[in-house]
Design an enzyme around this catalytic site. Structure first.
Site, PDB file in Angstrom:
ATOM      1  CE1 TYR A 136     -18.196 -54.904   1.406  1.00  0.00           C
ATOM      2  CE2 TYR A 136     -20.371 -55.900   1.304  1.00  0.00           C
ATOM      3  CZ  TYR A 136     -19.041 -55.961   1.677  1.00  0.00           C
ATOM      4  OH  TYR A 136     -18.556 -57.089   2.292  1.00  0.00           O
ATOM      5  CG  ASP A 139     -22.647 -60.588   4.092  1.00  0.00           C
ATOM      6  OD1 ASP A 139     -22.783 -60.628   5.322  1.00  0.00           O
ATOM      7  OD2 ASP A 139     -21.638 -60.083   3.534  1.00  0.00           O
ATOM      8  NE  ARG A 146     -12.564 -58.372  -9.728  1.00  0.00           N
ATOM      9  CZ  ARG A 146     -13.456 -58.965 -10.523  1.00  0.00           C
ATOM     10  NH1 ARG A 146     -13.720 -60.256 -10.363  1.00  0.00           N
ATOM     11  NH2 ARG A 146     -14.086 -58.292 -11.460  1.00  0.00           N
ATOM     12  CE1 TYR A 194     -13.332 -61.567   2.138  1.00  0.00           C
ATOM     13  CE2 TYR A 194     -13.959 -62.026   4.413  1.00  0.00           C
ATOM     14  CZ  TYR A 194     -13.059 -61.507   3.494  1.00  0.00           C
ATOM     15  OH  TYR A 194     -11.897 -60.922   3.946  1.00  0.00           O
ATOM     16  N   GLY A 201     -21.149 -63.329  -4.776  1.00  0.00           N
ATOM     17  CA  GLY A 201     -21.530 -62.031  -5.326  1.00  0.00           C
ATOM     18  C   GLY A 201     -22.105 -62.161  -6.721  1.00  0.00           C
ATOM     19  CD  GLN A 211     -22.622 -61.825 -12.752  1.00  0.00           C
ATOM     20  OE1 GLN A 211     -23.062 -61.292 -11.734  1.00  0.00           O
ATOM     21  NE2 GLN A 211     -21.491 -61.440 -13.312  1.00  0.00           N
ATOM     22  NE  ARG A 221     -19.598 -58.000 -10.729  1.00  0.00           N
ATOM     23  CZ  ARG A 221     -18.476 -57.577 -11.279  1.00  0.00           C
ATOM     24  NH1 ARG A 221     -18.268 -56.280 -11.417  1.00  0.00           N
ATOM     25  NH2 ARG A 221     -17.579 -58.435 -11.704  1.00  0.00           N
ATOM     26  CD1 TRP A 266     -17.241 -54.992  -2.291  1.00  0.00           C
ATOM     27  CD2 TRP A 266     -16.206 -56.927  -1.868  1.00  0.00           C
ATOM     28  NE1 TRP A 266     -15.882 -54.748  -2.287  1.00  0.00           N
ATOM     29  CE2 TRP A 266     -15.228 -55.913  -2.034  1.00  0.00           C
ATOM     30  CE3 TRP A 266     -15.781 -58.225  -1.594  1.00  0.00           C
ATOM     31  CZ2 TRP A 266     -13.853 -56.176  -1.942  1.00  0.00           C
ATOM     32  CZ3 TRP A 266     -14.422 -58.485  -1.489  1.00  0.00           C
ATOM     33  CH2 TRP A 266     -13.467 -57.471  -1.658  1.00  0.00           C
TER      34      TRP A 266
END
Length: 320
Positions: free
Chosen positions: A66, A61, A237, A211, A289, A295, A291, A26
């Protein structure tokens, strides 16, 4: 350094053997759309996918929505030349409207067009799991589900599922074709699906991948008041209730409890938050998720982390 293999499980009755943690794409869709996560670096996104695959993650996924195609394009680029392609899951029904806002369609022709576009962007000949993204418009869910069943018959998709459907909607579409998988939101701070949805999935042997198991980053351990205040304006967010008072203080208290348990296992609060979702017998996999490549490693231990009853009691505190 020896790396422990990630635990796997069967996804419902699909026959797909998936790692308990999957790569969620996403955020890598970028910031320039209604539910964007701020600016993203495509090379970092690709490096993150490669790191997850190196560590054994075997499914990704994504969704056409997105970044309106950008996430799927990045996934497609990342998979070019990969020796062992992971399973690729994507979604339909959210289209680009005016000002990069989302519009919904579950019309048959629209879905067929979306599936073909997704296949092109991803560079694959069949989608391993195709999902209706949202049950909107509600009046079109039967037409939409018939379209997915047709795509499966045509061999363009291997398995079909839905995301964000409630129990009544699941019962309606089950009459048309079996629902193979369900993708709901689930985390320590979003537990509504425990009442009806997860029990139904268990009863009907529907595969479940959840999710936002870290509450969209809230439970990662990296989120602080300062970080929330500093989120870019095009990060959705900033406007979400979980990242604003009064919920923010409650949620940061949950993170403190996750941190205490993480300390005992020499892992991260985010890994414990994800492991907490996986401890539910109805949940097959959790979508996380990433990026940037750095991470990945702090969260993957969630796939193998078995929390005790004492851990659960401590983590849940007054959350119940």
């Amino acid at each position: 350094m020896h790396q422990t293999a990630l635990k796997t499980t069967q996804l419902g009755q699909t026959g797909l053997e998936i790692t308990r943690v999957g790569f969620g794409a996403w955020a890598i869709g970028g910031g320039n759309w209604e539910f964007g996560w701020g600016p993203q670096d495509d090379e970092q996104s690709i490096a993150a996918i490669h790191r997850a695959l190196e560590r054994g993650v075997n499914w990704i996924d994504t969704a056409a929505a997105y970044g309106f195609g950008r996430s799927e394009q990045i996934v497609g680029r990342a998979l070019e030349g990969v020796a062992e392609r992971p399973f690729v899951f994507t979604k339909c029904s959210l289209l680009e409207g005016r000002d990069r806002r989302v519009v919904h369609s579950l019309k048959r022709d629209s879905i067929r067009r979306e599936a073909n576009d997704s296949l092109k962007r991803l560079g694959i000949d069949a989608i391993d799991l195709y999902q209706i993204h949202w049950p909107i418009p509600a009046a079109e869910i039967e037409e939409g589900w018939e379209a997915l069943a047709e795509l499966k018959e045509d061999g363009l998709v291997r398995h079909i599922g839905v995301s964000n459907f409630d129990v009544e909607q699941l019962r309606v579409i089950q009459q048309i074709a079996p629902v193979e998988t369900l993708q709901p939101q689930y985390s320590l701070i979003e537990r509504e699906i425990e009442w009806e949805i997860l029990p139904l999935a268990r009863e009907e042997a529907i595969g479940v991948i959840v999710y936002s198991p870290m509450g969209s980053g809230m439970l990662s351990g990296g989120m602080t008041r300062e970080r929330v205040e500093g989120l870019p304006e095009d990060d959705w967010r900033k406007r979400d209730a979980r990242f604003n008072e009064p919920a923010l203080s409650r949620n940061l208290a949950v993170v403190a409890r996750l941190r205490a348990v993480a300390g005992r296992y020499d892992t991260t609060p985010g890994a414990v938050a994800v492991a907490w979702t996986l401890r539910n017998p109805s949940v097959d996999g959790a979508i996380v998720g990433f990026r940037r490549p750095d991470q990945v490693d702090p969260i993957l231990p969630a796939a193998n982390l078995e929390l005790t009853d004492a851990d659960l009691a401590e983590i849940e505190g007054s959350v119940r």
